[in-house]
Design a protein around this motif. Structure first.
Motif, short mmCIF file in Angstrom:
data_model
loop_
_atom_site.label_atom_id
_atom_site.label_comp_id
_atom_site.label_asym_id
_atom_site.label_seq_id
_atom_site.Cartn_x
_atom_site.Cartn_y
_atom_site.Cartn_z
N PRO A 26 6.05 3.71 -16.05
CA PRO A 26 6.95 4.52 -15.22
C PRO A 26 7.85 3.63 -14.37
N THR A 27 8.96 4.18 -13.96
CA THR A 27 9.85 3.46 -13.06
C THR A 27 9.22 3.45 -11.67
N PRO A 28 8.98 2.26 -11.12
CA PRO A 28 8.35 2.21 -9.80
C PRO A 28 9.28 2.75 -8.73
N PRO A 29 8.73 3.35 -7.68
CA PRO A 29 9.59 3.83 -6.61
C PRO A 29 10.20 2.66 -5.86
N LYS A 30 11.29 2.95 -5.17
CA LYS A 30 11.94 1.92 -4.37
C LYS A 30 11.00 1.48 -3.26
N PRO A 31 11.04 0.20 -2.89
CA PRO A 31 10.17 -0.26 -1.81
C PRO A 31 10.49 0.45 -0.50
N LEU A 45 0.83 -1.21 0.00
CA LEU A 45 0.00 0.00 0.00
C LEU A 45 0.87 1.25 0.00
N ARG A 46 1.95 1.24 0.76
CA ARG A 46 2.86 2.40 0.75
C ARG A 46 3.46 2.60 -0.64
N SER A 47 3.80 1.50 -1.33
CA SER A 47 4.42 1.65 -2.65
C SER A 47 3.43 2.18 -3.68
N VAL A 48 2.17 1.73 -3.65
CA VAL A 48 1.21 2.27 -4.62
C VAL A 48 0.83 3.71 -4.26
N ALA A 49 0.83 4.03 -2.98
CA ALA A 49 0.59 5.42 -2.58
C ALA A 49 1.73 6.32 -3.07
N ALA A 50 2.95 5.80 -3.04
CA ALA A 50 4.09 6.57 -3.53
C ALA A 50 3.96 6.83 -5.04
#
Length: 114
Positions: free
Chosen positions: A73-78, A25-30
């Motif tokens: 897009p490049t996904p953010p780091k976990p 959830l934190r990663s998709v929120a990012a």
């Protein structure tokens, strides 16, 4: 159920999720936060509703691009949960110290004992 706080477009939201899904959830929120910031940078001052609209369109464009074989897009780091916990603990300590510093000082006359 777990309850976490995420920040999107400068606003904090408390969101419930199943135990163990906090990092996802934190990663998709990012991702949503990045696209909201992209929309604000590209279009300037937006109402919250229009920023949500353009964020949604940018995310939908990413999905469409990925479906057609693009990289997206490049996904953010976990997010490192241990780091988050440590930072939250540190923030609580700093806030406690700030409260102590802001509290009215009580000056007592030193007492001399015979």
């Amino acid at each position: 159920m777990a309850n976490i706080e995420v920040e999107i477009a400068g606003r904090k939201y408390s969101v419930a999720c199943r135990d163990g899904e906090e990092a996802h959830l934190r990663s998709v929120a990012a991702l949503a936060d990045k696209r909201a910031r992209d929309a604000a940078e590209a279009l300037g001052s937006l109402t919250e509703t229009r920023q949500l609209l353009f964020t949604t369109l940018l995310l939908a464009d990413d999905v469409k691009d990925m479906q057609s074989g693009g990289k997206g897009p490049t996904p953010p780091k976990p997010v490192d949960d241990e780091l988050v916990t440590g930072l939250e603990s540190l923030a609580e300590r700093v806030e406690a110290l700030a409260r102590r510093l802001e509290a009215p000082a009580t000056l007592e006359e030193p007492r001399l004992t015979p």
